[in-house]
Design a protein around this motif. Structure first.
Motif, PDB file in Angstrom:
ATOM      1  N   ASP A 165       0.848  -1.207   0.096  1.00  0.00           N
ATOM      2  CA  ASP A 165      -0.084  -0.028   0.063  1.00  0.00           C
ATOM      3  C   ASP A 165       0.925   1.087   0.251  1.00  0.00           C
ATOM      4  O   ASP A 165       2.072   1.236   0.080  1.00  0.00           O
ATOM      5  N   LYS A 166       0.222   2.372  -0.352  1.00  0.00           N
ATOM      6  CA  LYS A 166       0.939   3.701  -0.303  1.00  0.00           C
ATOM      7  C   LYS A 166       0.042   4.474   0.277  1.00  0.00           C
ATOM      8  O   LYS A 166      -1.305   4.497  -0.034  1.00  0.00           O
ATOM      9  N   THR A 177      -1.156  10.766  -7.224  1.00  0.00           N
ATOM     10  CA  THR A 177      -0.252   9.848  -7.317  1.00  0.00           C
ATOM     11  C   THR A 177      -0.566   8.329  -7.422  1.00  0.00           C
ATOM     12  O   THR A 177      -0.316   7.463  -8.279  1.00  0.00           O
ATOM     13  N   SER A 178      -1.391   8.137  -6.375  1.00  0.00           N
ATOM     14  CA  SER A 178      -1.985   6.798  -6.121  1.00  0.00           C
ATOM     15  C   SER A 178      -2.721   6.240  -7.446  1.00  0.00           C
ATOM     16  O   SER A 178      -2.463   5.055  -7.645  1.00  0.00           O
ATOM     17  N   LEU A 354       3.843  15.219 -11.634  1.00  0.00           N
ATOM     18  CA  LEU A 354       3.016  14.449 -11.387  1.00  0.00           C
ATOM     19  C   LEU A 354       3.683  12.837 -11.785  1.00  0.00           C
ATOM     20  O   LEU A 354       3.650  12.155 -11.084  1.00  0.00           O
ATOM     21  N   ARG A 355       4.284  13.040 -13.063  1.00  0.00           N
ATOM     22  CA  ARG A 355       4.590  11.602 -13.794  1.00  0.00           C
ATOM     23  C   ARG A 355       5.868  11.373 -12.835  1.00  0.00           C
ATOM     24  O   ARG A 355       6.086  10.245 -12.357  1.00  0.00           O
ATOM     25  N   ASP A 356       6.733  12.410 -12.615  1.00  0.00           N
ATOM     26  CA  ASP A 356       8.134  12.038 -11.962  1.00  0.00           C
ATOM     27  C   ASP A 356       7.914  11.563 -10.406  1.00  0.00           C
ATOM     28  O   ASP A 356       8.543  10.525 -10.011  1.00  0.00           O
ATOM     29  N   LEU A 361       7.534   7.023  -6.481  1.00  0.00           N
ATOM     30  CA  LEU A 361       6.872   6.428  -5.657  1.00  0.00           C
ATOM     31  C   LEU A 361       6.347   4.811  -5.884  1.00  0.00           C
ATOM     32  O   LEU A 361       6.805   3.935  -5.060  1.00  0.00           O
ATOM     33  N   ALA A 362       6.167   4.777  -7.073  1.00  0.00           N
ATOM     34  CA  ALA A 362       5.880   3.344  -7.750  1.00  0.00           C
ATOM     35  C   ALA A 362       7.276   2.580  -7.489  1.00  0.00           C
ATOM     36  O   ALA A 362       7.216   1.257  -6.918  1.00  0.00           O
TER      37      ALA A 362
END
Lengths: 494, 494
Positions: A165-166, A177-178, A354-356, A361-362
């Protein structure tokens, strides 16, 4: 007494109605009865008593239940019930001791949380507990609170050794980002059943934005089915009752704006434990208008998360991110969904920040996978996004949850907020931007919100558009425009 | 919208009712509207909104008001009103700062108190304020709180340079000295307009006991008239709105049992300032089951009273009294009134402890009179009591307030609690005795209560009656007997 449904909605309070005359009660007894317990041995609820002086609503010998009380009791009309003065929860003694400055032990905190989750506390009593704790909880008390909150709710179990989970502690508009991390991780094959909240004080929550594309209000079996099929889900957590005590506590924390690290950590971790997570990434944005304003505070919060996660048997990673300005361009459900899909589609004009951030995070989440070579998580995330595998995973997720066929549109009214000088954007206030977007109608009006044309560091000319406000109504636009006129949220240095 | 009275009593909350359909509101708007402000420019109230799904109660275009809301708004049915989401009181910002540990200044506290007295806070918000303050108020904040509480109420003025008062901080059953001190002081000729509270958690307040003999529910002009004629009054303070903020605060303090010295001092002194007192005697009983348990605590409380009174321009005297056991014999309105009258009549069997204590206190109050030679107050009090002048003053006071002609009687049911051993009474628990008397029915049932046959120090034989419980009903008697059986409140050492 026989129960009768009364067509009055007093949400969030349970209300019961009793005729003043004809039931054999004296005024003094009514005074004592203000809070009553009603039931028949099979089901019981607590309710506030309202006294009725008109037989239009009720006959003697019947007790009326407002809509919510009737639903919560769940017995058919005409059922014989008894009622009595609601017993005072014994755990209030512990709250009083906490007010007096005592430290409570695990069983005392567990009892308080059980009573709160059972609706046995009034908002006043919950407020007293929260304020008595604010700033005065030991880590041991916070751990007990977290455990107790996880224990009173539904606990979910998954057929996987690793359930990731994040969670972002929030406060940064546009930070969706989720919705990018989950499809990347699902495409990789890890299990990630992500439940999110709706916005309460912000212009959109992950659940609100996901709802633009798909159904998010999934019952527990539907949710489990989606996870079985797609490794993941992006659902609204409110439906699955993961931490009923937290839901009650939040209803009091919000209006009082109690937002201590201890409450926050207990709230987040109790839900993750109840959701069956084994590995968790926490995202703490740090910035002058974020929830955490300095590195020092961020480290204190990280240590608290680490201590609690260790005791709870959760594998934890914490990342500090830039919380100095909104993320992406759109703020509000429809505008954010547009940004998210642009990133997943690898569009040339997708917001880079947002992409970065989502890729970073991923990558950290993928590092939880023992099969990934240490340090290769980011590259794997890039690969899954770049190849379109993440987009495919997202489309499958949307179909599995229930695709929305008529997508809500951006609001038909707009207003441009322009720079008063030539210069450079040196700061954007997250609070102000969030308030303007809410006044415009977000998140209730899905297509309301803000489109940011410039971010920190950008040069701007005099009269150039800083951001555009979108709204579904003229009133919404006027409210937002007025606030933006008083304070745009942008600092431009010439 | 036209207003319509709805025959539903939701005391102590104001409630407004609105049809869900037909008024052009969406569900989201209703959610935001939970607390609304209703008015027509002339009068305004705040109310909680209940949504009605049945046209039996209301028509579209009308807004229903519950009984209390209708009364408080004070406009006739059919009046055109508008309503809007209730504005959040700005002073809640200060409450939040107090929760965060800040110290508030005088104007901030004044604004909080003004909003509380104006019913603009919810119980939850009041609870948050009280808990945030409990244990964390500076003397300067306590002073500001006292002043603010006195300022928002009615302030009374008297045609006398010296207006005396006495106040006991409470907690000792049977301690009805005011009903003896007031007639003594009135007989001497000092002005003593004494307003008292009714019992909230105790078996009787001075107002409850005085009500056995005379009307105590006096409007302000009636009260002033009695004082003009008789120098004094023994009235219920609840009627004259001396500290409306305190009344609201107490409604939250009681259930949460917040009882800090700071709140207590502010509550007492704000009422005395509002009542126009110039000279005040504070009685602090000290004992193991009293509100103040040690000499050390008593001194801290005395210093707080002295500091505040000095700043408020009140002449103050503080006396520590024995708080180790109940005072007098009777506990409960009728039984206490009997004891008081026995003392005033100089009956041979009048309770000596009540008499001695009242004389000492009356002596201290009389010392406020510049005409009295220093140290002669006690002798003067003895003289006024012994000569029957105090009794005469009491009889005149009863007549002036409105004599009750059919005096309530002692309850018809009784039960004797007996000693299990031969020995000596070494302690009596004030809390337990108070609880037993309340379970028996006091103060609602005027003749319910307890008659103590033995006090601390008395030798008792096995089986001898320690006290007798009186009740008006078998159920009341059974409740009280059960508690007394589990814990009599007496410690007898053999």
């Amino acid at each position: 007494m026989k129960i009768k449904a009364v067509a009055i909605d007093t949400h969030p309070e349970n209300t019961a109605f009793l005729l003043r005359e004809g039931n054999g009660y004296s005024p003094e007894q009514f005074q004592a009865l203000r809070k009553i317990e009603i039931g028949n041995g099979e089901a019981t609820i607590l309710a506030t008593l309202a006294i009725v002086d008109d037989t239009c609503l009720l006959d003697p010998g019947t007790i009326g239940l407002g809509e919510q009380a009737f639903r919560r009791l769940g017995l058919p009309e005409g059922t014989e019930v008894t009622f009595r003065q609601a017993p005072v929860p014994h755990s209030l003694e512990y709250v009083r001791r906490k007010i007096d400055g005592d430290t409570l032990d695990d069983t005392e905190i567990a009892e308080i949380i059980k009573d709160i989750a059972g609706y046995r506390y009034s908002p006043m009593e919950i407020g007293a507990f929260l304020v008595a704790c604010a700033g005065f909880m030991t880590t041991q008390e916070t751990l007990a609170l977290t455990r107790a909150m996880a224990d009173v709710g539904r606990v979910m179990r998954w057929d996987a050794d690793i359930v990731v989970d994040k969670h972002c502690i929030g406060g940064i508009p546009g930070n969706r980002t989720s919705m990018i991390v989950v499809p990347i991780v699902a495409a990789h094959g890890l299990t990630m059943p992500k439940t999110s909240s709706r916005a309460i004080t912000s212009p959109s929550g992950t659940a609100d934005t996901m709802e633009v594309l798909a159904t998010v209000d999934l019952a527990e079996d539907r949710l489990a089915e989606v996870v079985r099929k797609e490794n993941a889900v992006l659902a609204w957590g409110g439906r699955v009752n993961l931490s009923p005590a937290d839901d009650v506590l939040i209803s009091v924390e919000r209006p009082l704006r109690i937002d201590t690290f201890e409450q926050m950590a207990a709230s987040i971790l109790s839900k993750k434990v109840a959701a069956g997570s084994t590995h968790l990434l926490i995202d703490i944005p740090v910035g002058p208008t974020a929830k955490v304003r300095s590195k020092r505070e961020a480290i204190r919060l990280r240590k608290l998360f680490e201590y609690l996660a260790g005791k709870l048997g959760l594998v934890l990673d914490v990342v500090f991110t830039d919380g100095s300005q909104p993320v992406g361009r759109g703020i509000g459900p429809v505008l954010e969904a547009r940004d998210v899909m642009a990133v997943l589609r690898n569009d040339a004009d997708a917001p880079i920040d947002l992409r970065d951030r989502a890729l970073m995070l991923a990558g950290r989440v993928l590092e939880f996978d023992p099969a990934i070579v240490g340090g290769r998580g980011y590259a794997r995330a890039m690969e899954l996004l770049g190849s379109g595998a993440a987009l495919k995973a997202m489309e499958r997720l949307i179909d599995a949850q229930g695709r929305r066929h008529s997508l809500p549109q951006v609001g038909g009214y707009h207003h441009d907020v322009c720079s008063l000088f030539e210069g450079k954007v040196i700061a954007i206030d997250c609070h102000t931007i969030a308030r303007i977007a809410r006044l415009a109608g977000a998140p209730m009006d899905k297509g309301a919100g803000i489109d940011l044309m410039h971010k920190v560091g950008d040069p701007v000319r005099r009269g150039e558009v800083l951001y555009r406000i979108h709204a579904h109504s003229e009133t919404g636009l006027a409210y937002a425009r007025d606030l933006a006129g008083a304070s745009s949220g942008y600092v431009v240095q010439s």
